[in-house]
Design an enzyme around this catalytic site. Structure first.
Site, PDB file in Angstrom:
ATOM      1  N   ARG A 169       5.263   3.081   8.824  1.00  0.00           N
ATOM      2  CA  ARG A 169       6.401   2.157   8.865  1.00  0.00           C
ATOM      3  C   ARG A 169       7.668   2.879   8.416  1.00  0.00           C
ATOM      4  NH1 ARG A 169       4.602  -3.485   6.177  1.00  0.00           N
ATOM      5  NH2 ARG A 169       4.883  -2.367   4.222  1.00  0.00           N
ATOM      6  N   ASP A 245       8.023 -11.756  -2.118  1.00  0.00           N
ATOM      7  CA  ASP A 245       7.676 -10.338  -2.039  1.00  0.00           C
ATOM      8  C   ASP A 245       7.664  -9.846  -0.601  1.00  0.00           C
ATOM      9  OD1 ASP A 245       5.269 -12.154  -2.348  1.00  0.00           O
ATOM     10  OD2 ASP A 245       4.275 -10.403  -1.522  1.00  0.00           O
TER      11      ASP A 245
END
Length: 479
Positions: A169, A245
């Site tokens: 990522r 989160d």
């Protein structure tokens, strides 16, 4: 052959209380399934992954590509509206940076924040994340990106036996609201200030000279979040697990788990099988965005007073409504703002809701709306056609007031109403084929979704209604 040399992650500057050094756990028999050559080239990496020695092992974490060990960052957060305490990168490892982008492996093994989990990602969820990251980029929606996808035959247990995979990522930063919540609830205001100063220095430097840089940063995060959620609503994207989160400080779409795009329109659509209360339903996303921003503002209170925090938060409703109206005016081919726009929007939403009309197909068909006809292709999508006729008459009146050339309007609408989205059944077909050893559908979908607004005759079948079996698909937090 080209070796990769990453720069140390700037996050390391904050010190060890913000992260833990970790070691990736090797995976056997790695295989590189996908390589994002467009993203790679933008970062100075080769278009051809074969120029990178041992690429599969490098992007599985088996072989180091940075001088320093990977790190996993610590954060906390509210999950489903409830304070969950310490969380952290339980299966993500930050390797370093390249071309101003952080590079992170998801699924490379356990970290101190794995909370008794295995730190792995499965092939199923990794394919979904890889494809949706790039689909959102193709749609022009702020997002983390996916550089590589590596698979391994190693067994991973979720609801059933599956195989492991690792997604590489990429993002300018993976900072989350939860990073700030962590130190606020610990009462460690020194660390909280250090984190906020770090964020301002690297990602909001234009606010350094503001009267209160922390309030200025919060105000920009509010605006970015409002814009992002307006983007989601416009294309019918459901995140599925909007915990604090999972909210990016930079206003990026982050953490593709139980996501989904709307098929038939339903404002109450819940894409996450684990979301029993419907907290993260499509129609709830704007409200949850504000809840999450309130949590971030609470965490920043040691750095700004309550009135400053409230002033920043009060911008959200106006920012979101303005952004959403802009997107729906564009989807309708309208340029100017008019007093009755919201009435026009909501009447249309009610029509789509009543018939559970396919969201993407409707908007694409509307691009060809003709001022001089009954518009049968659009009309035939509706259950209540008389009600649609009444709405269409008012829409024609609204278009006539602007006097925009019809061909120009249709071209503009085609540029904002995608023909192709990552429907659940398309991702599922790629997953099933991959489980059978055929990975070509991943590449086909990546190619298709890079240009979602274009007519692509070879992919015409991908723009149709989902098959009946697609209604049986479900995704959960393990996805």
């Amino acid at each position: 052959m080209l070796s990769i040399q990453l720069h140390p992650a700037r996050f390391r500057q904050l010190g060890s209380q913000f992260y833990s050094e970790v070691v990736a756990e090797p995976l056997p028999a790695t295989q590189l399934l996908a390589w994002n050559s467009e993203l790679a080239a933008s970062m100075g990496l080769p278009l051809d992954v074969n120029q990178i020695p041992n690429a599969a092992d490098s992007f599985a974490g088996n072989q180091a590509i940075a001088a320093e060990p990977p790190i996993a960052t610590v954060y906390s957060g509210h999950q489903f509206g409830v304070w969950a305490g310490q969380l952290g990168d339980g299966r993500a490892m930050l390797l370093g940076e390249l071309a101003g982008q952080e590079i992170q492996l998801k699924g490379a093994g356990q970290t101190p924040y794995s909370r008794r989990a295995d730190g792995r990602a499965v092939l199923r969820s990794s394919i979904r994340e890889y494809l949706c990251s790039e689909a959102m980029h193709g749609l022009g929606i702020p997002t983390t990106r996916a550089l590589a996808l590596v698979a391994s035959p190693e067994t991973v247990w979720r609801e059933t036996q599956e195989t492991a995979a690792v997604v590489t990522r990429v993002a300018p930063s993976f900072l989350r609201f939860g990073h700030f919540e962590h130190f606020y609830y610990l009462g460690n205001h020194t660390a909280l200030k250090a984190l906020a100063d770090f964020a301002i220095a690297h990602y909001f430097p234009h606010h350094r000279d503001a009267a209160n840089p922390y309030q200025a940063m919060l105000s920009e995060v509010v605006a970015r979040t409002a814009e992002l959620i307006a983007d989601w609503q416009a294309v019918g994207f459901c995140h599925g697990v909007m915990n604090t989160d999972n909210m990016s400080l930079l206003g990026l779409t982050i953490d593709y788990g139980p996501f989904g795009f709307l098929d038939g329109f339903d404002a109450g659509h819940i894409c996450n099988h684990s979301d029993h209360s419907g907290r993260y339903a499509y129609g709830m996303q704007p409200e949850v965005g504000l809840f999450n921003l309130n949590c971030l503002a609470q965490a920043l209170l040691p750095l700004l007073d309550r009135d400053e925090a409230i002033a920043a938060l009060k911008q959200y409703q106006g920012e979101f409504e303005t952004a959403l109206a802009e997107r729906f005016r564009a989807k309708l081919g309208l340029v100017d703002e008019a007093p009755d726009d919201w009435q026009l929007f909501t009447r249309l939403f009610d029509l789509l809701q009543a018939g559970h009309t396919d969201w993407t197909i409707f908007w694409r068909a509307l691009c060809h709306f003709d001022m001089t006809s009954l518009n049968e292709p659009v009309r035939n999508l509706m259950v209540d056609r008389d009600a649609f006729d009444a709405w269409a008459w008012d829409y024609k009146v609204r278009l006539a007031l602007e006097g925009r050339d019809q061909a120009e309007r249709q071209t503009a609408m085609l540029a904002v109403n995608p023909k192709y989205i990552l429907r659940n059944h398309l991702a599922e077909q790629a997953i099933r084929q991959a489980n059978a050893g055929d990975f070509r559908e991943i590449t086909r979908l990546q190619t298709l979704l890079a240009r979602p607004f274009d007519e692509q005759p070879d992919f015409e079948a991908y723009a149709g209604l989902p098959p009946d079996w697609a209604t049986e698909l479900s995704v959960s937090c393990s996805s």
